[in-house]
Design an enzyme around this catalytic site. Structure first.
Site, PDB file in Angstrom:
ATOM      1  N   ARG A   6     -10.443   7.296  11.505  1.00 34.97           N
ATOM      2  CA  ARG A   6      -9.743   6.519  10.495  1.00 34.97           C
ATOM      3  C   ARG A   6      -8.746   7.403   9.781  1.00 34.97           C
ATOM      4  O   ARG A   6      -8.724   8.605   9.931  1.00 34.97           O
ATOM      5  CB  ARG A   6     -10.740   5.906   9.505  1.00 34.97           C
ATOM      6  CG  ARG A   6     -11.540   4.733  10.108  1.00 34.97           C
ATOM      7  CD  ARG A   6     -12.040   3.804   9.039  1.00 34.97           C
ATOM      8  NE  ARG A   6     -10.936   3.322   8.213  1.00 34.97           N
ATOM      9  CZ  ARG A   6     -11.035   3.095   6.907  1.00 34.97           C
ATOM     10  NH1 ARG A   6     -12.174   3.326   6.276  1.00 34.97           N
ATOM     11  NH2 ARG A   6      -9.995   2.663   6.226  1.00 34.97           N
ATOM     12  N   GLY A   7      -7.882   6.764   8.986  1.00 37.31           N
ATOM     13  CA  GLY A   7      -6.879   7.497   8.240  1.00 37.31           C
ATOM     14  C   GLY A   7      -5.477   7.081   8.626  1.00 37.31           C
ATOM     15  O   GLY A   7      -5.263   6.294   9.551  1.00 37.31           O
ATOM     16  N   CYS A  33     -12.635  -7.384  11.477  1.00 33.92           N
ATOM     17  CA  CYS A  33     -12.796  -6.037  12.023  1.00 33.92           C
ATOM     18  C   CYS A  33     -14.175  -5.835  12.643  1.00 33.92           C
ATOM     19  O   CYS A  33     -14.453  -4.780  13.192  1.00 33.92           O
ATOM     20  CB  CYS A  33     -12.549  -5.000  10.923  1.00 33.92           C
ATOM     21  SG  CYS A  33     -10.823  -4.884  10.428  1.00 33.92           S
ATOM     22  N   ARG A  65       0.855  -1.180   0.000  1.00 35.40           N
ATOM     23  CA  ARG A  65       0.000   0.000   0.000  1.00 35.40           C
ATOM     24  C   ARG A  65       0.897   1.237   0.000  1.00 35.40           C
ATOM     25  O   ARG A  65       2.100   1.151   0.230  1.00 35.40           O
ATOM     26  CB  ARG A  65      -0.905  -0.007   1.224  1.00 35.40           C
ATOM     27  CG  ARG A  65      -1.895  -1.152   1.251  1.00 35.40           C
ATOM     28  CD  ARG A  65      -2.443  -1.394   2.648  1.00 35.40           C
ATOM     29  NE  ARG A  65      -3.051  -0.182   3.195  1.00 35.40           N
ATOM     30  CZ  ARG A  65      -3.277   0.015   4.491  1.00 35.40           C
ATOM     31  NH1 ARG A  65      -2.906  -0.877   5.387  1.00 35.40           N
ATOM     32  NH2 ARG A  65      -3.867   1.132   4.896  1.00 35.40           N
ATOM     33  N   LYS A 112      -1.621  -7.705  11.364  1.00 38.40           N
ATOM     34  CA  LYS A 112      -2.938  -7.606  12.000  1.00 38.40           C
ATOM     35  C   LYS A 112      -4.031  -7.236  11.001  1.00 38.40           C
ATOM     36  O   LYS A 112      -5.220  -7.360  11.312  1.00 38.40           O
ATOM     37  CB  LYS A 112      -2.913  -6.600  13.160  1.00 38.40           C
ATOM     38  CG  LYS A 112      -2.717  -5.148  12.790  1.00 38.40           C
ATOM     39  CD  LYS A 112      -2.667  -4.286  14.041  1.00 38.40           C
ATOM     40  CE  LYS A 112      -2.463  -2.816  13.722  1.00 38.40           C
ATOM     41  NZ  LYS A 112      -3.561  -2.226  12.968  1.00 38.40           N
ATOM     42  N   ASP A 113      -3.650  -6.803   9.794  1.00 32.82           N
ATOM     43  CA  ASP A 113      -4.629  -6.497   8.749  1.00 32.82           C
ATOM     44  C   ASP A 113      -4.993  -7.716   7.912  1.00 32.82           C
ATOM     45  O   ASP A 113      -5.871  -7.636   7.047  1.00 32.82           O
ATOM     46  CB  ASP A 113      -4.092  -5.414   7.806  1.00 32.82           C
ATOM     47  CG  ASP A 113      -3.994  -4.055   8.468  1.00 32.82           C
ATOM     48  OD1 ASP A 113      -4.713  -3.827   9.458  1.00 32.82           O
ATOM     49  OD2 ASP A 113      -3.190  -3.223   8.000  1.00 32.82           O
ATOM     50  N   THR A 128      -2.835  11.664   9.623  1.00 36.27           N
ATOM     51  CA  THR A 128      -4.215  12.144   9.555  1.00 36.27           C
ATOM     52  C   THR A 128      -4.859  12.109  10.931  1.00 36.27           C
ATOM     53  O   THR A 128      -5.529  13.051  11.357  1.00 36.27           O
ATOM     54  CB  THR A 128      -5.034  11.278   8.581  1.00 36.27           C
ATOM     55  OG1 THR A 128      -4.434  11.339   7.287  1.00 36.27           O
ATOM     56  CG2 THR A 128      -6.477  11.757   8.495  1.00 36.27           C
ATOM     57  N   ARG A 129      -4.644  11.031  11.657  1.00 39.13           N
ATOM     58  CA  ARG A 129      -5.231  10.898  12.990  1.00 39.13           C
ATOM     59  C   ARG A 129      -4.620  11.909  13.959  1.00 39.13           C
ATOM     60  O   ARG A 129      -5.333  12.501  14.782  1.00 39.13           O
ATOM     61  CB  ARG A 129      -5.053   9.475  13.504  1.00 39.13           C
ATOM     62  CG  ARG A 129      -5.718   8.438  12.613  1.00 39.13           C
ATOM     63  CD  ARG A 129      -5.649   7.058  13.223  1.00 39.13           C
ATOM     64  NE  ARG A 129      -5.854   6.036  12.190  1.00 39.13           N
ATOM     65  CZ  ARG A 129      -6.071   4.761  12.439  1.00 39.13           C
ATOM     66  NH1 ARG A 129      -6.124   4.338  13.690  1.00 39.13           N
ATOM     67  NH2 ARG A 129      -6.230   3.895  11.459  1.00 39.13           N
ATOM     68  N   SER A 185       0.639   4.138   1.955  1.00 31.64           N
ATOM     69  CA  SER A 185       0.757   4.998   3.136  1.00 31.64           C
ATOM     70  C   SER A 185       2.207   5.051   3.605  1.00 31.64           C
ATOM     71  O   SER A 185       2.996   4.139   3.322  1.00 31.64           O
ATOM     72  CB  SER A 185      -0.122   4.469   4.265  1.00 31.64           C
ATOM     73  OG  SER A 185       0.429   3.283   4.810  1.00 31.64           O
ATOM     74  N   ALA A 233     -10.274   3.847  15.340  1.00 28.41           N
ATOM     75  CA  ALA A 233     -10.948   3.101  14.284  1.00 28.41           C
ATOM     76  C   ALA A 233     -11.101   1.630  14.649  1.00 28.41           C
ATOM     77  O   ALA A 233     -11.825   0.895  13.992  1.00 28.41           O
ATOM     78  CB  ALA A 233     -10.161   3.215  12.979  1.00 28.41           C
ATOM     79  N   SER A 234     -10.409   1.202  15.703  1.00 30.20           N
ATOM     80  CA  SER A 234     -10.348  -0.212  16.064  1.00 30.20           C
ATOM     81  C   SER A 234     -11.465  -0.581  17.036  1.00 30.20           C
ATOM     82  O   SER A 234     -11.583   0.014  18.108  1.00 30.20           O
ATOM     83  CB  SER A 234      -8.984  -0.511  16.704  1.00 30.20           C
ATOM     84  OG  SER A 234      -9.019  -1.680  17.475  1.00 30.20           O
ATOM     85  N   LEU A 235     -12.268  -1.597  16.680  1.00 31.02           N
ATOM     86  CA  LEU A 235     -13.299  -2.078  17.596  1.00 31.02           C
ATOM     87  C   LEU A 235     -12.676  -2.617  18.878  1.00 31.02           C
ATOM     88  O   LEU A 235     -13.250  -2.465  19.963  1.00 31.02           O
ATOM     89  CB  LEU A 235     -14.136  -3.171  16.930  1.00 31.02           C
ATOM     90  CG  LEU A 235     -15.326  -2.749  16.076  1.00 31.02           C
ATOM     91  CD1 LEU A 235     -16.081  -3.984  15.595  1.00 31.02           C
ATOM     92  CD2 LEU A 235     -16.262  -1.831  16.833  1.00 31.02           C
ATOM     93  N   ARG A 236     -11.532  -3.276  18.766  1.00 23.60           N
ATOM     94  CA  ARG A 236     -10.851  -3.792  19.956  1.00 23.60           C
ATOM     95  C   ARG A 236     -10.484  -2.662  20.900  1.00 23.60           C
ATOM     96  O   ARG A 236     -10.759  -2.719  22.106  1.00 23.60           O
ATOM     97  CB  ARG A 236      -9.589  -4.577  19.548  1.00 23.60           C
ATOM     98  CG  ARG A 236      -8.707  -4.979  20.744  1.00 23.60           C
ATOM     99  CD  ARG A 236      -7.354  -5.483  20.267  1.00 23.60           C
ATOM    100  NE  ARG A 236      -6.626  -4.467  19.520  1.00 23.60           N
ATOM    101  CZ  ARG A 236      -5.804  -3.574  20.075  1.00 23.60           C
ATOM    102  NH1 ARG A 236      -5.629  -3.538  21.378  1.00 23.60           N
ATOM    103  NH2 ARG A 236      -5.177  -2.695  19.316  1.00 23.60           N
ATOM    104  N   ARG A 237      -9.855  -1.614  20.363  1.00 23.75           N
ATOM    105  CA  ARG A 237      -9.471  -0.489  21.221  1.00 23.75           C
ATOM    106  C   ARG A 237     -10.697   0.197  21.805  1.00 23.75           C
ATOM    107  O   ARG A 237     -10.712   0.567  22.980  1.00 23.75           O
ATOM    108  CB  ARG A 237      -8.613   0.512  20.429  1.00 23.75           C
ATOM    109  CG  ARG A 237      -7.220   0.005  20.101  1.00 23.75           C
ATOM    110  CD  ARG A 237      -6.413   1.030  19.335  1.00 23.75           C
ATOM    111  NE  ARG A 237      -5.096   0.510  18.991  1.00 23.75           N
ATOM    112  CZ  ARG A 237      -4.534   0.623  17.793  1.00 23.75           C
ATOM    113  NH1 ARG A 237      -5.188   1.233  16.809  1.00 23.75           N
ATOM    114  NH2 ARG A 237      -3.329   0.124  17.563  1.00 23.75           N
ATOM    115  N   VAL A 275      -1.548   7.601  10.029  1.00 22.08           N
ATOM    116  CA  VAL A 275      -1.100   8.092  11.340  1.00 22.08           C
ATOM    117  C   VAL A 275      -1.118   9.614  11.390  1.00 22.08           C
ATOM    118  O   VAL A 275      -1.664  10.216  12.329  1.00 22.08           O
ATOM    119  CB  VAL A 275       0.309   7.553  11.667  1.00 22.08           C
ATOM    120  CG1 VAL A 275       0.877   8.244  12.908  1.00 22.08           C
ATOM    121  CG2 VAL A 275       0.260   6.045  11.889  1.00 22.08           C
TER     122      VAL A 275
END
Length: 309
Positions: free
Chosen positions: A151-152, A244, A11, A85-86, A156-157, A13, A130-134, A154
């Site tokens: 989301r976005g 996710c 990707r 993890k993705d 961007t966040r 990014s 953006a993480s459901l776990r977090r 690093v």
């Protein structure tokens, strides 16, 4: 003798590129090859293009891998580099994870604007993630906080945080380290209490089954300890059909010929959760993870996920 460059898919990014460059560097050093023997091929994925919705709402983890896997499967790429993890637990039949680089720090980093620590945030403060776990772990520890989707990339966040869209955010420390931005973290969260995502901090390489030329190249940079630990964590994830859409956490530690695993499943609001611990021989790492997944699923009961999913 290989004369044309190996094509490494990634990707675009900054973090994804840092991971691809690290992979290239390790391959160059392992085989004494020049940089021109490795071509970095940048692809845009659906997960990169859609930034205004939660991943769970648009299809989950495969959104970050599908375009890369398509070109890998048809031979336009020789290997693809991913954040482990993705990675979905089910891969295309002609592809497989062929290596893991040595794992970075597994912990989550808290980046606070109005407070330096998660537990010091004022009641009602907004945390972007953006993480459901977090999100679930935050609500488990601090049900008084409001969590919003962040989301976005690093930067961007971090910009959203600076612009006042939230009082704090959480990021993987591994990503901050790879980008040279670890200094933005105001607190490093203890993984015993804030368990990371399965495979967090690990870079993996995906390749085609039967491509011996690429397999021989990649084998030299595989890290056996990371392979074992992440294999256990992905076994846990696969048993729970993790994506996710489900808050699942898990971490395996390798100590000599022994592996120790800690896993957790939560409801999105953090109000209900189940934990499990397991250990055994490293030779049985994946099986230990799978059994832990089966046991925690049985402990939670058939309605745990279906009640809210």
């Amino acid at each position: 003798m290989q004369t044309k460059p190996f094509r490494i898919g990634t990707r675009g990014s900054p973090l994804a590129l840092a991971q691809a460059y690290e992979t290239r560097r390790r391959l160059m050093e392992a085989h004494s090859l020049p940089e021109e023997m490795f071509e970095i091929v940048i692809l845009s994925t659906q997960g990169d293009r859609i930034q205004d919705r939660a991943l769970a709402a648009i299809g989950g983890k495969g959104l970050f891998t599908a375009e890369l896997e398509e070109q890998l499967a048809d031979g336009r790429l020789d290997l693809a580099v991913h954040s482990s993890k993705d990675m979905p637990t089910l891969l295309p039949t002609e592809l497989y994870i062929s290596a893991f680089l040595p794992r970075e720090d597994v912990r989550d980093a808290f980046v606070g604007k109005t407070a330096e620590k998660l537990m010091e945030l004022p009641a009602g403060a907004v945390v972007g993630s953006a993480s459901l776990r977090r999100q679930a772990l935050i609500k488990r520890l601090r049900p008084d906080l409001h969590v919003t989707i962040f989301r976005g990339q690093v930067d961007t966040r971090l910009r959203k945080l600076a612009d006042g869209e939230a009082d704090a955010t959480l990021l993987a420390l591994a990503g901050l380290n790879r980008l040279g931005k670890a200094h933005v973290a105001t607190e490093i969260l203890d993984p015993e209490h804030f368990l990371p995502a399965p495979a967090q901090g690990a870079i993996c390489i995906e390749s085609r089954l039967g491509d011996k030329r690429t397999d021989d190249l990649i084998a030299a940079i595989n890290d056996p300890t990371t392979w074992t630990a992440v294999g256990c964590e992905r076994g846990f994830l696969a048993t729970l059909d993790g994506s996710c859409r489900t808050p699942i956490a898990g971490l395996a530690r390798v100590e000599g010929d022994h592996i120790i695993f800690h896993g957790m499943i939560l409801t999105p609001d953090g109000s209900r959760f189940h934990e499990i611990r397991a250990e055994g021989k490293v030779s049985e790492a994946a099986a230990i993870g799978r059994r832990a997944g089966e046991e925690i699923r049985d402990k939670a009961g058939p309605g745990f996920f279906s009640d809210w999913s």
